[in-house]
Design a protein around this motif. Structure first.
Motif, PDB file in Angstrom:
ATOM      1  N   UNK A  28     -18.342  61.469  73.407  1.00 18.42           N
ATOM      2  CA  UNK A  28     -18.234  60.232  72.617  1.00 18.42           C
ATOM      3  C   UNK A  28     -17.155  59.306  73.168  1.00 18.42           C
ATOM      4  N   UNK A  29     -15.990  59.870  73.503  1.00 23.35           N
ATOM      5  CA  UNK A  29     -14.891  59.047  74.021  1.00 23.35           C
ATOM      6  C   UNK A  29     -15.273  58.381  75.332  1.00 23.35           C
ATOM      7  N   UNK A  30     -16.011  59.095  76.160  1.00 23.99           N
ATOM      8  CA  UNK A  30     -16.442  58.526  77.436  1.00 23.99           C
ATOM      9  C   UNK A  30     -17.384  57.348  77.210  1.00 23.99           C
ATOM     10  N   UNK A  31     -18.364  57.540  76.321  1.00 19.79           N
ATOM     11  CA  UNK A  31     -19.292  56.452  76.036  1.00 19.79           C
ATOM     12  C   UNK A  31     -18.573  55.257  75.412  1.00 19.79           C
ATOM     13  N   UNK A  32     -17.598  55.526  74.540  1.00 21.51           N
ATOM     14  CA  UNK A  32     -16.841  54.442  73.915  1.00 21.51           C
ATOM     15  C   UNK A  32     -16.044  53.660  74.955  1.00 21.51           C
ATOM     16  N   UNK A  33     -15.455  54.378  75.911  1.00 19.53           N
ATOM     17  CA  UNK A  33     -14.682  53.714  76.961  1.00 19.53           C
ATOM     18  C   UNK A  33     -15.578  52.869  77.855  1.00 19.53           C
ATOM     19  N   UNK A  34     -16.753  53.403  78.183  1.00 21.04           N
ATOM     20  CA  UNK A  34     -17.702  52.644  79.004  1.00 21.04           C
ATOM     21  C   UNK A  34     -18.148  51.388  78.263  1.00 21.04           C
ATOM     22  N   UNK A  35     -18.358  51.518  76.959  1.00 23.78           N
ATOM     23  CA  UNK A  35     -18.760  50.358  76.156  1.00 23.78           C
ATOM     24  C   UNK A  35     -17.677  49.281  76.169  1.00 23.78           C
ATOM     25  N   UNK A  36     -16.415  49.690  76.096  1.00 19.03           N
ATOM     26  CA  UNK A  36     -15.307  48.721  76.139  1.00 19.03           C
ATOM     27  C   UNK A  36     -15.261  48.021  77.497  1.00 19.03           C
ATOM     28  N   UNK A  37     -15.440  48.793  78.570  1.00 16.92           N
ATOM     29  CA  UNK A  37     -15.460  48.203  79.915  1.00 16.92           C
ATOM     30  C   UNK A  37     -16.571  47.162  80.031  1.00 16.92           C
ATOM     31  N   UNK A  38     -17.730  47.463  79.465  1.00 15.44           N
ATOM     32  CA  UNK A  38     -18.847  46.533  79.509  1.00 15.44           C
ATOM     33  C   UNK A  38     -18.586  45.311  78.638  1.00 15.44           C
ATOM     34  N   UNK A  39     -17.930  45.527  77.503  1.00 17.50           N
ATOM     35  CA  UNK A  39     -17.670  44.439  76.564  1.00 17.50           C
ATOM     36  C   UNK A  39     -16.793  43.356  77.172  1.00 17.50           C
ATOM     37  N   UNK A  40     -15.782  43.754  77.956  1.00 18.70           N
ATOM     38  CA  UNK A  40     -14.842  42.773  78.508  1.00 18.70           C
ATOM     39  C   UNK A  40     -15.273  42.246  79.873  1.00 18.70           C
ATOM     40  N   UNK A  41     -16.283  42.864  80.486  1.00 19.91           N
ATOM     41  CA  UNK A  41     -16.707  42.427  81.821  1.00 19.91           C
ATOM     42  C   UNK A  41     -17.095  40.952  81.887  1.00 19.91           C
ATOM     43  N   UNK A  42     -17.932  40.433  80.965  1.00 21.60           N
ATOM     44  CA  UNK A  42     -18.314  39.019  81.067  1.00 21.60           C
ATOM     45  C   UNK A  42     -17.169  38.061  80.810  1.00 21.60           C
ATOM     46  N   UNK A  43     -16.152  38.508  80.082  1.00 18.88           N
ATOM     47  CA  UNK A  43     -15.002  37.647  79.814  1.00 18.88           C
ATOM     48  C   UNK A  43     -14.265  37.331  81.114  1.00 18.88           C
ATOM     49  N   UNK A  44     -14.167  38.328  81.996  1.00 21.08           N
ATOM     50  CA  UNK A  44     -13.483  38.118  83.272  1.00 21.08           C
ATOM     51  C   UNK A  44     -14.211  37.071  84.105  1.00 21.08           C
ATOM     52  N   UNK A  45     -15.541  37.206  84.230  1.00 20.25           N
ATOM     53  CA  UNK A  45     -16.296  36.247  85.025  1.00 20.25           C
ATOM     54  C   UNK A  45     -16.271  34.860  84.388  1.00 20.25           C
ATOM     55  N   UNK A  46     -16.373  34.791  83.061  1.00 21.91           N
ATOM     56  CA  UNK A  46     -16.303  33.496  82.381  1.00 21.91           C
ATOM     57  C   UNK A  46     -14.958  32.820  82.618  1.00 21.91           C
ATOM     58  N   UNK A  47     -13.888  33.609  82.634  1.00 29.14           N
ATOM     59  CA  UNK A  47     -12.560  33.054  82.908  1.00 29.14           C
ATOM     60  C   UNK A  47     -12.486  32.526  84.340  1.00 29.14           C
ATOM     61  N   UNK A  48     -13.063  33.262  85.280  1.00 31.57           N
ATOM     62  CA  UNK A  48     -13.107  32.791  86.666  1.00 31.57           C
ATOM     63  C   UNK A  48     -13.867  31.477  86.772  1.00 31.57           C
ATOM     64  N   UNK A  49     -15.053  31.433  86.163  1.00 30.59           N
ATOM     65  CA  UNK A  49     -15.863  30.219  86.216  1.00 30.59           C
ATOM     66  C   UNK A  49     -15.132  29.058  85.555  1.00 30.59           C
ATOM     67  N   UNK A  50     -14.473  29.318  84.430  1.00 33.61           N
ATOM     68  CA  UNK A  50     -13.696  28.280  83.745  1.00 33.61           C
ATOM     69  C   UNK A  50     -12.563  27.772  84.620  1.00 33.61           C
ATOM     70  N   UNK A  51     -11.880  28.690  85.296  1.00 30.06           N
ATOM     71  CA  UNK A  51     -10.789  28.325  86.199  1.00 30.06           C
ATOM     72  C   UNK A  51     -11.286  27.372  87.282  1.00 30.06           C
ATOM     73  N   UNK A  52     -12.386  27.743  87.935  1.00 31.12           N
ATOM     74  CA  UNK A  52     -12.895  26.923  89.029  1.00 31.12           C
ATOM     75  C   UNK A  52     -13.540  25.629  88.533  1.00 31.12           C
ATOM     76  N   UNK A  53     -14.199  25.679  87.371  1.00 31.94           N
ATOM     77  CA  UNK A  53     -14.860  24.471  86.855  1.00 31.94           C
ATOM     78  C   UNK A  53     -13.850  23.396  86.510  1.00 31.94           C
ATOM     79  N   UNK A  54     -12.649  23.791  86.083  1.00 32.09           N
ATOM     80  CA  UNK A  54     -11.619  22.828  85.707  1.00 32.09           C
ATOM     81  C   UNK A  54     -10.998  22.133  86.917  1.00 32.09           C
TER      82      UNK A  54
END
Length: 392
Positions: A94-120
């Motif tokens: 369960x802990x492993x699946x929960x950790x993987x879910x957290x990694x997936x949850x924050x993944x798009x935030x990183x790319x969105x921040x990159x795109x926001x940085x460059x778009x500005x």
């Protein structure tokens, strides 16, 4: 620190972290495949489904904050989640699946921040170059990360893959910390502009549907190489590595070709053309015609997918003001990964009931529907242009 130096460090940070991410992903998938095809399909859904929620609900927050700070927070969260997996008894805990879910949850935030940085700091016309560069990094690191992940999974097992990923995230965090601390000019340039009027997203609906439907079909690539590399219930890692490496090379070539094709045809025709050709490749992938056909069809499919993705992402992000770029990048990722997750669910349900070739044909049909949605957008766009000319 100069603006050019800051850009280079952001690209380098992305490169480092992607190497660790790809190695981690292949290590996880190899472990899941040992439990059977249905487990692999369900595992793909578990890995990708949280990305949809992160892109939809967390990415817009970046528009109201400093993108570099957002990337740092994501990396710190990643380190904590990866360290938790070290203390689990197995990949299916369960802990492993929960950790993987957290990694997936924050993944798009990183790319969105990159795109926001460059778009500005980048004009609309140059965004295709930025997203092409990010895609190039993704597929270069795919080649490096898949190779490293396969080797570490065989020699050091999952702890070795985890150690590689933690090291990569930590190095990326240090680069971002350097940007945050020393680049005052960049921080000043990243102040978000005043928000404009509320954007009407109706013109982008066909693009949303096309992105979802295409990835609902193309998502089969997450299990396709492993299944084609399995004979008599035994996975041939050498064949698997050969397939994924050649897949990665063709995907990289596709991302390199995205900019000239985009500039030649325009966003919507590029999206439509890539979708119909990708559907044809999936139809060929449904044939069990030997390793050369498997490699060629899946590799060309991935290359076309990169052209489609770069054009669609650029079309969406360039349609809004810079202070809304993270939100639209999040929507792009939501459409992408909801399609991938849906493919995982469909495969999990049908994997033991239908022949694999029939499942891939269903995927080809989904990609063709994406072509239909993109074609509708092209026709409507040209009709709008003609109407504007008549009004003038």
């Amino acid at each position: 620190m100069s603006g050019a130096r800051t850009r280079q460090l952001v690209y380098l940070s992305h490169l480092v972290i992607q190497i660790g991410s790809w190695a981690f992903r292949i290590g996880i998938l190899i472990g899941l495949l040992q439990s059977g095809m249905s487990a692999a399909g369900l595992g793909v859904a578990v890995i990708f489904a949280p990305i949809m929620f992160g892109s939809l609900f967390l990415s817009p927050v970046v528009d109201r904050s400093d993108p570099i700070t957002a990337m740092m927070i994501v990396n710190a969260t990643r380190i904590c989640a990866l360290l938790c997996i070290f203390y689990t008894e197995g990949i299916d805990s369960f802990l492993s699946y929960a950790s993987i879910a957290i990694l997936s949850l924050v993944q798009p935030v990183y790319l969105s921040a990159e795109v926001s940085f460059f778009r500005r700091i980048t004009s609309e016309d140059d965004m295709i170059s930025v997203l092409r560069n990010i895609a190039n990094i993704d597929w270069i690191t795919y080649l490096l990360g898949m190779f490293a992940g396969a080797m570490l999974s065989d020699k050091l097992h999952l702890p070795g893959v985890l150690a590689l990923n933690v090291s990569a995230v930590w190095l990326s965090l240090m680069m971002l910390f350097a940007i945050k601390r020393y680049s005052r000019r960049t921080r000043s340039a990243l102040e978000p502009p005043a928000s404009e009027s509320i954007l009407d997203l109706v013109p982008l609906y066909p693009a949303f549907f096309a992105i979802f439907l295409l990835n609902l079909g193309a998502g089969i690539i997450n299990v396709y190489p492993a299944i084609r590399a399995t004979a008599g219930g035994v996975l041939d890692k050498g064949v698997l590595l050969t397939i994924v490496m050649i897949n990665g090379v063709l995907a990289l070539l596709g991302s390199l070709a995205a900019k000239p094709i985009f500039n030649w045809l325009g966003a919507l025709p590029t999206i439509a053309g890539a979708a119909v050709l990708l559907a044809a490749c999936l139809a060929v992938m449904s044939l069990d015609a030997g390793l050369p056909v498997v490699i060629a069809s899946s590799s060309v499919m991935l290359g076309l997918g990169q052209i489609f993705a770069a054009a669609a992402h650029t079309h969406m992000v360039s349609s809004v003001a810079p202070d809304r770029a993270a939100r639209l990048s999040g929507l792009f990722q939501c459409c992408t990964y909801s399609g991938v997750a849906g493919n995982g669910i469909v495969f999990s349900l049908l994997g033991d009931r239908l022949p694999f070739g029939m499942i891939v044909l269903i995927c080809a049909a989904s990609a063709f529907l994406a072509f239909a949605a993109a074609t509708f957008a092209v026709v409507r766009s040209r009709h709008s242009q003609v109407s504007c000319l008549h009004e003038q």
